[in-house]
Design a protein around this motif. Structure first.
Motif, PDB file in Angstrom:
ATOM      1  N   PRO A  17     -35.406 -43.523  -5.822  1.00  0.00           N
ATOM      2  CA  PRO A  17     -36.266 -42.910  -4.800  1.00  0.00           C
ATOM      3  C   PRO A  17     -36.237 -43.727  -3.509  1.00  0.00           C
ATOM      4  O   PRO A  17     -36.228 -44.951  -3.532  1.00  0.00           O
ATOM      5  CB  PRO A  17     -37.668 -42.961  -5.430  1.00  0.00           C
ATOM      6  N   GLY A  18     -36.193 -43.034  -2.384  1.00  0.00           N
ATOM      7  CA  GLY A  18     -36.189 -43.692  -1.087  1.00  0.00           C
ATOM      8  C   GLY A  18     -34.803 -44.059  -0.584  1.00  0.00           C
ATOM      9  O   GLY A  18     -34.667 -44.537   0.526  1.00  0.00           O
ATOM     10  N   VAL A  19     -33.780 -43.849  -1.404  1.00  0.00           N
ATOM     11  CA  VAL A  19     -32.402 -44.138  -0.998  1.00  0.00           C
ATOM     12  C   VAL A  19     -31.702 -42.807  -0.747  1.00  0.00           C
ATOM     13  O   VAL A  19     -31.744 -41.914  -1.578  1.00  0.00           O
ATOM     14  CB  VAL A  19     -31.661 -44.939  -2.092  1.00  0.00           C
ATOM     15  N   LYS A  21     -28.300 -40.329   0.427  1.00  0.00           N
ATOM     16  CA  LYS A  21     -26.851 -40.267   0.230  1.00  0.00           C
ATOM     17  C   LYS A  21     -26.125 -40.998   1.353  1.00  0.00           C
ATOM     18  O   LYS A  21     -25.120 -41.666   1.124  1.00  0.00           O
ATOM     19  CB  LYS A  21     -26.374 -38.808   0.179  1.00  0.00           C
ATOM     20  N   GLU A  22     -26.646 -40.874   2.568  1.00  0.00           N
ATOM     21  CA  GLU A  22     -26.016 -41.522   3.712  1.00  0.00           C
ATOM     22  C   GLU A  22     -26.044 -43.042   3.573  1.00  0.00           C
ATOM     23  O   GLU A  22     -25.067 -43.719   3.913  1.00  0.00           O
ATOM     24  CB  GLU A  22     -26.700 -41.096   5.016  1.00  0.00           C
ATOM     25  N   MET A  23     -27.159 -43.573   3.081  1.00  0.00           N
ATOM     26  CA  MET A  23     -27.262 -45.022   2.883  1.00  0.00           C
ATOM     27  C   MET A  23     -26.244 -45.494   1.855  1.00  0.00           C
ATOM     28  O   MET A  23     -25.553 -46.498   2.065  1.00  0.00           O
ATOM     29  CB  MET A  23     -28.681 -45.388   2.424  1.00  0.00           C
ATOM     30  N   VAL A  24     -26.139 -44.769   0.751  1.00  0.00           N
ATOM     31  CA  VAL A  24     -25.190 -45.138  -0.307  1.00  0.00           C
ATOM     32  C   VAL A  24     -23.762 -44.983   0.197  1.00  0.00           C
ATOM     33  O   VAL A  24     -22.908 -45.837  -0.054  1.00  0.00           O
ATOM     34  CB  VAL A  24     -25.424 -44.300  -1.583  1.00  0.00           C
ATOM     35  N   ARG A  25     -23.490 -43.905   0.932  1.00  0.00           N
ATOM     36  CA  ARG A  25     -22.144 -43.669   1.447  1.00  0.00           C
ATOM     37  C   ARG A  25     -21.707 -44.813   2.360  1.00  0.00           C
ATOM     38  O   ARG A  25     -20.607 -45.353   2.229  1.00  0.00           O
ATOM     39  CB  ARG A  25     -22.081 -42.345   2.211  1.00  0.00           C
ATOM     40  N   GLN A  26     -22.575 -45.219   3.286  1.00  0.00           N
ATOM     41  CA  GLN A  26     -22.255 -46.311   4.199  1.00  0.00           C
ATOM     42  C   GLN A  26     -21.987 -47.602   3.421  1.00  0.00           C
ATOM     43  O   GLN A  26     -21.021 -48.311   3.683  1.00  0.00           O
ATOM     44  CB  GLN A  26     -23.390 -46.528   5.204  1.00  0.00           C
ATOM     45  N   LEU A  53     -26.682 -51.776  -3.239  1.00  0.00           N
ATOM     46  CA  LEU A  53     -27.538 -51.488  -2.091  1.00  0.00           C
ATOM     47  C   LEU A  53     -29.003 -51.737  -2.446  1.00  0.00           C
ATOM     48  O   LEU A  53     -29.726 -52.402  -1.700  1.00  0.00           O
ATOM     49  CB  LEU A  53     -27.350 -50.042  -1.629  1.00  0.00           C
ATOM     50  N   VAL A  54     -29.452 -51.222  -3.567  1.00  0.00           N
ATOM     51  CA  VAL A  54     -30.849 -51.400  -3.981  1.00  0.00           C
ATOM     52  C   VAL A  54     -31.142 -52.882  -4.200  1.00  0.00           C
ATOM     53  O   VAL A  54     -32.196 -53.384  -3.786  1.00  0.00           O
ATOM     54  CB  VAL A  54     -31.158 -50.569  -5.253  1.00  0.00           C
TER      55      VAL A  54
END
Length: 64
Positions: A17-19, A21-26, A53-54
């Motif tokens: 939660p709070g993450v 797709k764009e954050m993960v993709r980058q 990332l998390v």
């Protein structure tokens, strides 16, 4: 001996939660930029990128 085959995988929705797709993709593109020219990202790559990332977000929060 089993040989693992890597299949191209569309980016899955994040589990955290709070993450977004764009954050993960980058983050995935930053982590695997050397691999991208030869192989597409796999499901395992997407999951590793989200976990990393998390973890980095949690570390940043603890340091503040």
């Amino acid at each position: 001996m089993n040989k693992r085959t890597e299949k191209k995988m569309e980016q899955p929705a994040p589990f955290t939660p709070g993450v977004t797709k764009e954050m993960v993709r980058q983050h995935a593109y930053e982590m695997f930029r050397d691999k991208l020219s030869e192989h597409p990202l796999t499901l395992e790559d997407w999951i590793l990128a989200e976990k990393d990332l998390v973890g980095s977000m949690e570390t940043d929060t603890l340091l503040k």
